[in-house]
Design a protein around this motif. Structure first.
Motif, short mmCIF file in Angstrom:
data_model
loop_
_atom_site.label_atom_id
_atom_site.label_comp_id
_atom_site.label_asym_id
_atom_site.label_seq_id
_atom_site.Cartn_x
_atom_site.Cartn_y
_atom_site.Cartn_z
N THR A 1 0.91 -1.14 0.00
CA THR A 1 0.00 0.00 0.00
C THR A 1 0.95 1.20 0.00
N GLU B 1 1.12 4.43 1.59
CA GLU B 1 1.26 5.55 2.56
C GLU B 1 2.67 6.12 2.50
N ARG C 1 1.05 -8.23 -1.61
CA ARG C 1 1.03 -8.67 -0.21
C ARG C 1 1.24 -10.19 -0.16
N GLU D 1 0.33 -12.87 1.11
CA GLU D 1 -0.73 -13.41 1.94
C GLU D 1 -0.41 -14.86 2.30
N LEU E 1 -5.55 -11.92 -3.09
CA LEU E 1 -4.49 -12.01 -4.09
C LEU E 1 -3.15 -11.70 -3.46
N GLN F 1 -14.69 -8.21 3.42
CA GLN F 1 -14.37 -6.78 3.58
C GLN F 1 -14.13 -6.20 2.20
N THR G 1 -12.38 -0.07 2.94
CA THR G 1 -12.01 0.44 4.27
C THR G 1 -11.67 1.91 4.17
N HIS H 1 -9.70 4.82 6.59
CA HIS H 1 -8.89 4.94 7.81
C HIS H 1 -8.69 6.42 8.16
N SER I 1 -10.47 -2.84 -3.79
CA SER I 1 -9.61 -3.66 -4.67
C SER I 1 -10.46 -4.51 -5.61
N1 LIG Z 1 -4.84 -9.67 -0.49
C1 LIG Z 1 -5.87 -8.93 -0.92
N2 LIG Z 1 -6.48 -9.23 -2.10
C2 LIG Z 1 -7.52 -8.49 -2.56
N3 LIG Z 1 -8.00 -7.41 -1.91
C3 LIG Z 1 -7.42 -7.07 -0.74
C4 LIG Z 1 -6.34 -7.80 -0.19
N4 LIG Z 1 -5.97 -7.19 0.98
C5 LIG Z 1 -6.80 -6.14 1.15
N5 LIG Z 1 -7.68 -6.06 0.13
C6 LIG Z 1 -8.71 -5.05 -0.07
O1 LIG Z 1 -8.06 -3.77 -0.09
C7 LIG Z 1 -8.77 -2.88 0.77
C8 LIG Z 1 -7.78 -1.83 1.32
O2 LIG Z 1 -6.73 -2.49 2.01
S1 LIG Z 1 -6.47 -2.05 3.49
O3 LIG Z 1 -5.28 -2.74 3.91
O4 LIG Z 1 -7.64 -2.31 4.25
N6 LIG Z 1 -6.25 -0.47 3.48
C9 LIG Z 1 -5.16 0.10 2.95
O5 LIG Z 1 -4.29 -0.52 2.40
C10 LIG Z 1 -5.10 1.61 3.12
N7 LIG Z 1 -3.85 2.09 2.57
C11 LIG Z 1 -6.23 2.28 2.42
S2 LIG Z 1 -5.95 2.29 0.75
C12 LIG Z 1 -9.36 -3.79 1.83
O6 LIG Z 1 -10.51 -3.18 2.42
C13 LIG Z 1 -9.74 -5.02 1.04
O7 LIG Z 1 -11.02 -4.84 0.47
#
Ligand SMILES: Nc1ncnc2c1ncn2[C@@H]1O[C@H](COS(=O)(=O)NC(=O)[C@@H](N)CS)[C@@H](O)[C@H]1O
Length: 455
Positions: free
Chosen positions: A101, A103, A132, A134, A144, A216, A219, A221, A253
């Protein structure tokens, strides 16, 4: 058919996404799926642009020291970061992270851009791929390792109140977005132990998949001044003092695409909201011996009338109509027009709507208004159907009864709401009920703790 089997089956049969890429958690958007993605993210782009955001683009590589600057943030991501250590044969002196991400790269730059309060607010977003590592079970478009469509918005403000209002604006933007797609949601404030690393608090949108588990899907924040203090985003206030910027960020996403597929689909296949459908109206000529010409002529006439306003396609493949019907029903094309000699004679048009699988006839003079009206009606119908299924997955209990909760979450699943009580709102509760606390939520005017089995 069990949901997860249906889901992976439809990704292939509707030619949306190909999971056969040789890296776990990475997949390929096929042309049809790519168009759905394009139309879907066009909606969020417009909503963000109309509310004073600007789209920008930042590098994918983040130097290790930058990523590690904000202690909570790096703690939250250190197990998920992919690292680049070499340029060709040369070992890099500083390891580079593939952004999980953004930031840290964005706030590093904001420090250079912000001097006085009139440089604020900054409201920018980018739609990029993020990475990420995961460790939980990866799933196409849902969990993903390369998140191909990560829309991240980042804002900086000169007052705490303005940042608070930005959180509210972000929530209303997401509500409009999901309402436009007909995707139901519950908005909750994540518990302290499950907020975004480095945030003051996290608001989340959760939807419920057909298997009853929550997903989810967005989000928001409120970052307070946690990052601006670490990255020294300092501005001169109107009275000449110095202060750190107040920040927010909010993301969605590929899960939005997964939700459109999962929530609106039926056993036959996709049912696409017209606004994101690559083909909104498919014309199927019914070719009868000796009548080919008049049928094709009529089909082309209808095509010409519709093409200015709708995404329309004539299926003139040399295969049986039944095969064509099946193909377009799997692909979720909202509306089909069948053109046959009898209709031409009676000046009628036969339409088929994918959401109800109903076939009906109208005078050909009503073509344009009927197509427009029916597509709008389809959107309303699939949205209402989705909310109905969603509400049926919600169970309100008077009190915490762990056994009853476990029982409901293993049978019916969905979301359980119990009246909010500070004294029970803690991590132990998750262990007691063997499920996830989504957070505190407002539902039909009351305040609850939301509990569910999640993806
Ligand atoms: N591994 C993943 N694969 C697909 N979508 C994901 C994954 N991880 C998170 N997300 C989606 O990405 C959104 C934002 O990720 S987060 O970690 O919650 N928030 C952030 O990264 C903040 N920087 C806001 S952009 C999540 O709400 C979720 O819907």
């Amino acid at each position: 058919m069990e949901f997860s089997e249906w889901y992976s089956d439809i990704l292939e049969k509707a030619e949306i996404y190909d999971v056969r890429y040789p890296i776990k958690g990475c997949g390929v958007y096929l042309p049809y799926g790519f168009k759905i993605r394009r139309y879907t993210f066009e909606i969020i782009r417009n909503l963000l642009d109309e509310s004073g955001h600007d789209e920008a683009l930042f590098p994918m590589l983040i130097p290790e020291d930058l990523l590690a600057k904000e202690a909570e943030h790096i703690k939250g991501f250190e197990d998920e970061v992919y690292w680049v250590t070499h340029g060709g044969k040369t070992q890099l002196d500083v390891k580079l992270a593939l952004r999980p991400t953004s930031e840290t790269p964005i706030y590093y730059m904001m420090k250079l851009w912000v001097k006085v309060h009139t440089d604020l607010p900054i409201k920018i977003y980018q739609i990029v791929n993020t990475f990420r590592y995961e460790t939980k079970h990866t799933r196409p478009l849902i969990r993903l390792r390369e998140i191909m469509t990560f829309k991240e918005a980042h804002t900086a403000h000169s007052t705490k109140e303005e940042a608070e209002n930005q959180v509210k604006e972000a929530i209303s933007i997401y509500k409009k977005f999901f309402d436009t797609l007909g995707i139901p949601y519950l908005i909750s404030k994540r518990p302290e132990w499950d907020k975004f690393p480095g945030a003051e608090y996290t608001m989340a949108f959760d939807t419920i998949f057909p298997d009853g588990r929550t997903m989810q899907i967005a989000t928001v924040h409120n970052l307070g001044q946690n990052f601006s203090k670490t990255f020294e985003i300092i501005f001169e206030t109107p009275t000449g003092d110095k202060d750190y910027a107040y920040q927010t960020c909010y993301g969605i996403s590929d899960r939005v695409i997964a939700s459109i597929i999962a929530i609106h689909g039926d056993e036959k296949g996709l049912i696409l909201p017209p606004i994101v459908a690559p083909i909104q109206v498919v014309i199927v000529p019914l070719i009868f011996k000796g009548k080919e010409d008049i049928v094709m002529e009529k089909a082309k006439e209808i095509y010409e009338k519709l093409k200015g306003k709708f995404r329309v396609h004539i299926d003139d493949r040399d295969i049986r109509p039944g095969r064509k019907f099946n193909d377009w029903e799997i692909k979720g094309v909202p509306l089909r027009i069948e053109v046959g000699p009898k209709d031409i004679e009676n000046k009628k048009i036969t339409l088929f709507r994918r959401d109800t699988m109903e076939k009906f006839q109208v005078d050909e003079t009503q073509l344009m208004e009927v197509v427009e009206k029916t597509l709008n009606n389809i959107m309303e119908n699939i949205k209402n159907r989705a909310w109905e299924k969603f509400e049926n997955f919600i169970t309100i209990l008077e009190d915490i009864n762990p056994d009853e909760i476990k029982n409901i979450l293993s049978e019916k699943r969905g979301v359980i709401l119990v009246p909010f009580k500070e004294e029970i709102y803690n991590e132990e509760l998750e262990e007691k009920v063997e499920a996830t606390i989504l957070g505190e939520t407002e539902y039909k005017g009351n305040k609850y703790i939301a509990i569910a089995k999640t993806y």
